[in-house]
Each structure stands twice: as structure tokens, then as C-alpha cells.
Design a protein around this motif. Structure first.
Motif, PDB file in Angstrom:
ATOM      1  N   LEU A 217       9.636  -5.152  -7.217  1.00  0.00           N
ATOM      2  CA  LEU A 217       8.453  -5.935  -7.567  1.00  0.00           C
ATOM      3  C   LEU A 217       7.266  -4.981  -7.524  1.00  0.00           C
ATOM      4  O   LEU A 217       7.282  -3.986  -6.814  1.00  0.00           O
ATOM      5  CB  LEU A 217       8.228  -7.075  -6.564  1.00  0.00           C
ATOM      6  CG  LEU A 217       9.345  -8.121  -6.403  1.00  0.00           C
ATOM      7  CD1 LEU A 217       8.866  -9.262  -5.519  1.00  0.00           C
ATOM      8  CD2 LEU A 217       9.816  -8.670  -7.734  1.00  0.00           C
TER       9      LEU A 217
ATOM     10  N   SER B 273       2.862  -4.442  -7.277  1.00  0.00           N
ATOM     11  CA  SER B 273       1.776  -5.037  -6.505  1.00  0.00           C
ATOM     12  C   SER B 273       0.836  -5.863  -7.376  1.00  0.00           C
ATOM     13  O   SER B 273      -0.277  -5.467  -7.663  1.00  0.00           O
ATOM     14  CB  SER B 273       0.983  -3.932  -5.801  1.00  0.00           C
ATOM     15  OG  SER B 273      -0.013  -4.530  -5.009  1.00  0.00           O
TER      16      SER B 273
ATOM     17  N   THR C  97       0.429 -10.350  -8.729  1.00  0.00           N
ATOM     18  CA  THR C  97       0.666 -11.703  -8.227  1.00  0.00           C
ATOM     19  C   THR C  97       2.130 -12.085  -8.455  1.00  0.00           C
ATOM     20  O   THR C  97       2.848 -11.427  -9.217  1.00  0.00           O
ATOM     21  CB  THR C  97      -0.219 -12.728  -8.968  1.00  0.00           C
ATOM     22  OG1 THR C  97       0.198 -12.758 -10.341  1.00  0.00           O
ATOM     23  CG2 THR C  97      -1.691 -12.367  -8.875  1.00  0.00           C
ATOM     24  N   ILE C  98       2.542 -13.177  -7.819  1.00  0.00           N
ATOM     25  CA  ILE C  98       3.902 -13.684  -8.038  1.00  0.00           C
ATOM     26  C   ILE C  98       4.090 -14.027  -9.520  1.00  0.00           C
ATOM     27  O   ILE C  98       5.096 -13.666 -10.131  1.00  0.00           O
ATOM     28  CB  ILE C  98       4.168 -14.915  -7.137  1.00  0.00           C
ATOM     29  CG1 ILE C  98       4.323 -14.460  -5.682  1.00  0.00           C
ATOM     30  CG2 ILE C  98       5.415 -15.672  -7.602  1.00  0.00           C
ATOM     31  CD1 ILE C  98       4.478 -15.583  -4.674  1.00  0.00           C
TER      32      ILE C  98
ATOM     33  N   ASN D 130       4.615 -10.987 -11.628  1.00  0.00           N
ATOM     34  CA  ASN D 130       5.946 -10.417 -11.417  1.00  0.00           C
ATOM     35  C   ASN D 130       7.020 -11.212 -12.158  1.00  0.00           C
ATOM     36  O   ASN D 130       7.963 -10.636 -12.692  1.00  0.00           O
ATOM     37  CB  ASN D 130       6.266 -10.349  -9.920  1.00  0.00           C
ATOM     38  CG  ASN D 130       5.828  -9.034  -9.302  1.00  0.00           C
ATOM     39  OD1 ASN D 130       6.487  -8.016  -9.458  1.00  0.00           O
ATOM     40  ND2 ASN D 130       4.676  -9.045  -8.640  1.00  0.00           N
TER      41      ASN D 130
ATOM     42  N   THR E 105      -0.515 -15.607  -5.418  1.00  0.00           N
ATOM     43  CA  THR E 105      -0.319 -14.802  -4.205  1.00  0.00           C
ATOM     44  C   THR E 105      -0.002 -13.358  -4.591  1.00  0.00           C
ATOM     45  O   THR E 105       0.867 -13.107  -5.428  1.00  0.00           O
ATOM     46  CB  THR E 105       0.864 -15.373  -3.371  1.00  0.00           C
ATOM     47  OG1 THR E 105       0.563 -16.731  -3.046  1.00  0.00           O
ATOM     48  CG2 THR E 105       1.092 -14.574  -2.102  1.00  0.00           C
TER      49      THR E 105
ATOM     50  N   VAL F 213       1.744  -9.969  -4.012  1.00  0.00           N
ATOM     51  CA  VAL F 213       2.997  -9.693  -3.288  1.00  0.00           C
ATOM     52  C   VAL F 213       2.947  -8.390  -2.489  1.00  0.00           C
ATOM     53  O   VAL F 213       3.804  -8.144  -1.645  1.00  0.00           O
ATOM     54  CB  VAL F 213       4.226  -9.676  -4.238  1.00  0.00           C
ATOM     55  CG1 VAL F 213       4.352 -10.990  -4.972  1.00  0.00           C
ATOM     56  CG2 VAL F 213       4.165  -8.515  -5.215  1.00  0.00           C
TER      57      VAL F 213
ATOM     58  N   GLY G  86       6.455  -5.610  -3.125  1.00  0.00           N
ATOM     59  CA  GLY G  86       6.730  -6.960  -2.633  1.00  0.00           C
ATOM     60  C   GLY G  86       6.800  -7.049  -1.127  1.00  0.00           C
ATOM     61  O   GLY G  86       7.488  -7.904  -0.565  1.00  0.00           O
TER      62      GLY G  86
ATOM     63  N   ARG H  76       5.031  -8.211   1.154  1.00  0.00           N
ATOM     64  CA  ARG H  76       4.630  -9.435   1.866  1.00  0.00           C
ATOM     65  C   ARG H  76       5.663 -10.556   1.732  1.00  0.00           C
ATOM     66  O   ARG H  76       5.461 -11.660   2.237  1.00  0.00           O
ATOM     67  CB  ARG H  76       3.265  -9.901   1.349  1.00  0.00           C
ATOM     68  CG  ARG H  76       2.156  -8.888   1.668  1.00  0.00           C
ATOM     69  CD  ARG H  76       0.841  -9.245   1.029  1.00  0.00           C
ATOM     70  NE  ARG H  76       0.309 -10.501   1.548  1.00  0.00           N
ATOM     71  CZ  ARG H  76      -0.774 -11.100   1.060  1.00  0.00           C
ATOM     72  NH1 ARG H  76      -1.432 -10.556   0.051  1.00  0.00           N
ATOM     73  NH2 ARG H  76      -1.201 -12.229   1.573  1.00  0.00           N
ATOM     74  N   LEU H  77       6.752 -10.267   1.040  1.00  0.00           N
ATOM     75  CA  LEU H  77       7.776 -11.297   0.833  1.00  0.00           C
ATOM     76  C   LEU H  77       9.059 -10.923   1.569  1.00  0.00           C
ATOM     77  O   LEU H  77       9.329  -9.750   1.811  1.00  0.00           O
ATOM     78  CB  LEU H  77       8.087 -11.429  -0.665  1.00  0.00           C
ATOM     79  CG  LEU H  77       6.907 -11.771  -1.581  1.00  0.00           C
ATOM     80  CD1 LEU H  77       7.332 -11.653  -3.029  1.00  0.00           C
ATOM     81  CD2 LEU H  77       6.378 -13.169  -1.295  1.00  0.00           C
TER      82      LEU H  77
ATOM     83  N   GLN I 148      13.186 -13.952  -0.852  1.00  0.00           N
ATOM     84  CA  GLN I 148      12.128 -14.352  -1.800  1.00  0.00           C
ATOM     85  C   GLN I 148      12.049 -13.356  -2.955  1.00  0.00           C
ATOM     86  O   GLN I 148      11.930 -13.744  -4.115  1.00  0.00           O
ATOM     87  CB  GLN I 148      10.779 -14.445  -1.072  1.00  0.00           C
ATOM     88  CG  GLN I 148      10.687 -15.657  -0.154  1.00  0.00           C
ATOM     89  CD  GLN I 148       9.441 -15.637   0.720  1.00  0.00           C
ATOM     90  OE1 GLN I 148       8.913 -14.578   1.073  1.00  0.00           O
ATOM     91  NE2 GLN I 148       8.963 -16.812   1.084  1.00  0.00           N
ATOM     92  N   LYS I 149      12.149 -12.065  -2.625  1.00  0.00           N
ATOM     93  CA  LYS I 149      12.116 -11.034  -3.681  1.00  0.00           C
ATOM     94  C   LYS I 149      13.276 -11.226  -4.654  1.00  0.00           C
ATOM     95  O   LYS I 149      13.107 -11.143  -5.868  1.00  0.00           O
ATOM     96  CB  LYS I 149      12.189  -9.629  -3.060  1.00  0.00           C
ATOM     97  CG  LYS I 149      10.877  -9.150  -2.494  1.00  0.00           C
ATOM     98  CD  LYS I 149      10.932  -7.682  -2.148  1.00  0.00           C
ATOM     99  CE  LYS I 149      11.091  -7.486  -0.678  1.00  0.00           C
ATOM    100  NZ  LYS I 149      10.823  -6.138  -0.210  1.00  0.00           N
TER     101      LYS I 149
END
Length: 246
Positions: free
Chosen positions: A90, A92, A94-95, A98, A133, A135, A139, A141-142, A146-147
Motif C-alpha cells: 500500500l 501513503s 488514503t484508503i 489505495n 483515512t 494509511v 500501510g 497504520r493498518l 486490513q491491508k
């Protein structure tokens, strides 16, 4: 031309190694869901990487819809395939960014639809910024699960003829895995879907399972057939059952 993916006598040795990672693979994939089972190091991920041309393939060994894969440019070929690895990449943003990587003009409605199919929409909706959000780099922060599900949502949105999921459900609990598999099944019509997994319960929902061992395909059949006749498959199934019962 009918959609198909075929290996004929496919051999592969990693650069710098003498030991073949794949030996004499004969396999024809047609639309439907195929599972790949086998112990760690049996060649499952290598086969996925070779199928997606992450390594060069000699002429006469790999065909896509009847044509040698070397007749396609790498970009044209990869536009036919979505590949989700165990540790998806992922970036850097937002969700939402991505998820719509392969389809930047996707509407929010389309993004939410695939997130639901990948069983991640509920968790995203509970985040303060939801689909906006950030990430974090790779990624960070996930969670791993979730990734993986965001990468699967991305692959479902790309909607390519071939979907390869290389152990990319490994970080999920059994119930979430079942939901994701059900989402994949609901939109696979006319597509080739290849799922590598250690969990035979998941693979029991595929039409066919191939078993790999030491770089070779040693058997192919549906879950019940393999349970009835293949010792390696029986051993793997018994081990998993014991783990679940423990």
C-alpha cells in the motif's frame, strides 16, 4: 479466443540457484476458481510469480488464451491479471486512493461496493476519517488483515480477467476469510481465480485443488477426491483439524 492460462512442461530455477523451484508443470486454467495447496516451500508462490511474469519465462512454456506470453508486452500482459500477495504493497495515501489504484476515476459507490465484498467496509466506516483515512507509509497504520482486504478490494475493482490470491487471506480469522471468499465468488463469473492457501477448509469451496510438493504438481481434484486418495492432503487436513479442536 476463450480465456485460458496454460503451462506446458514449465521449469523454473531462481537466478543463482541450481535447484529447480518448479519442475515440469503441466496445467491449464480456465474460468472458475482453482485452489493451490502444499507445504511451505513446495513452489506455490513461485508458480504465482512465474504466472504473473515477475520472472522471465522461456518460450513454449506459458500460454495466455492460446498465445505465448512472450508475444505480449509486459504491460499488456499485466493488465490482464490482478495479483494479491501475502504482504500487499500500500502507498501513503488514503484508503480510497489505495483501493482505486487501477481505476482512479472510480466513484465512491464503486469503492464501497468492493470494500463490502472484501469484508473491510465495516471497519473503514468505524474509522474517524472513514475512506479518507491516511494509511501511512506502506500501510503502517493498518493491521496485516486490513491491508490484505484493502488489496483484495483493489483487485476486485480492477476487474481483470485473472485474479491470483497468493496466501493473501493468511492474516484473517476463519469467519472473515469465509466472508471475503464469498465476496470473491460472487463476482468471479467468466474469470480465472487462483487461490493459494494453507487452509484446506477454504480450498474445499473451490472447484478444483492442485497439490504441489517439491516444485511439482502431484495431484489435482476436488476437495473430497483428494481427501479420499491423497496421503499428503489427508495429513494436512488431519493436522488442521487437530489445531481447530485444540
Amino acid at each position: 479466443t476463450e480465456l485460458s492460462f496454460a503451462c506446458s512442461g514449465l521449469d523454473f530455477v531462481y537466478p543463482g540457484s541450481k535447484q529447480p523451484a518448479l519442475q515440469d508443470i503441466d496445467l491449464t486454467l480456465r474460468p472458475g476458481i482453482l485452489g493451490i495447496a502444499g507445504s511451505t516451500g513446495s513452489g506455490k508462490s513461485t508458480l504465482c510469480r512465474v504466472l504473473t511474469r515477475q520472472y522471465p519465462v522461456e518460450r513454449g512454456m506459458l500460454y495466455f488464451s492460446g498465445s505465448d506470453v512472450n508475444d505480449f508486452s509486459l504491460d499488456t500482459f499485466r493488465d490482464q491479471i490482478s495479483y494479491v500477495s501475502q504482504q500487499p504493497v500500500l502507498f501513503s495515501g488514503t484508503i480510497a486512493e489505495n483501493i482505486c489504484l487501477a481505476k482512479p476515476d472510480a466513484s465512491r459507490k464503486e469503492i464501497v461496493r468492493v470494500a463490502r465484498l472484501a469484508a473491510i467496509d465495516g471497519e473503514i466506516s468505524r474509522m474517524a476519517d472513514q475512506y479518507e483515512t491516511i494509511v501511512g507509509e506502506r500501510g503502517i497504520r493498518l493491521s496485516g488483515g486490513q491491508k490484505q482486504r484493502i488489496a483484495i478490494a483493489r483487485a476486485l475493482l480492477a476487474d481483470r480477467p485473472v485474479l491470483i490470491i497468493d496466501d493473501a487471506l493468511s492474516a484473517l480469522d476463519v469467519e472473515t476469510e469465509r466472508l471475503v471468499f464469498s465476496g470473491i465468488k460472487s463476482c468471479h463469473k467468466g474469470k480465472i481465480v487462483l487461490i493459494v492457501s494453507h487452509r484446506l477448509k477454504l480450498l474445499s469451496g473451490t472447484g478444483q485443488v492442485i497439490i504441489m510438493d517439491q516444485g511439482k504438481i502431484i495431484d489435482q481434484g476436488d476437495h473430497q477426491q483428494l481427501l479420499a486418495r491423497n496421503v499428503l492432503y489427508q495429513t494436512m487436513a488431519a493436522k488442521q483439524q487437530r489445531r481447530e479442536d485444540a
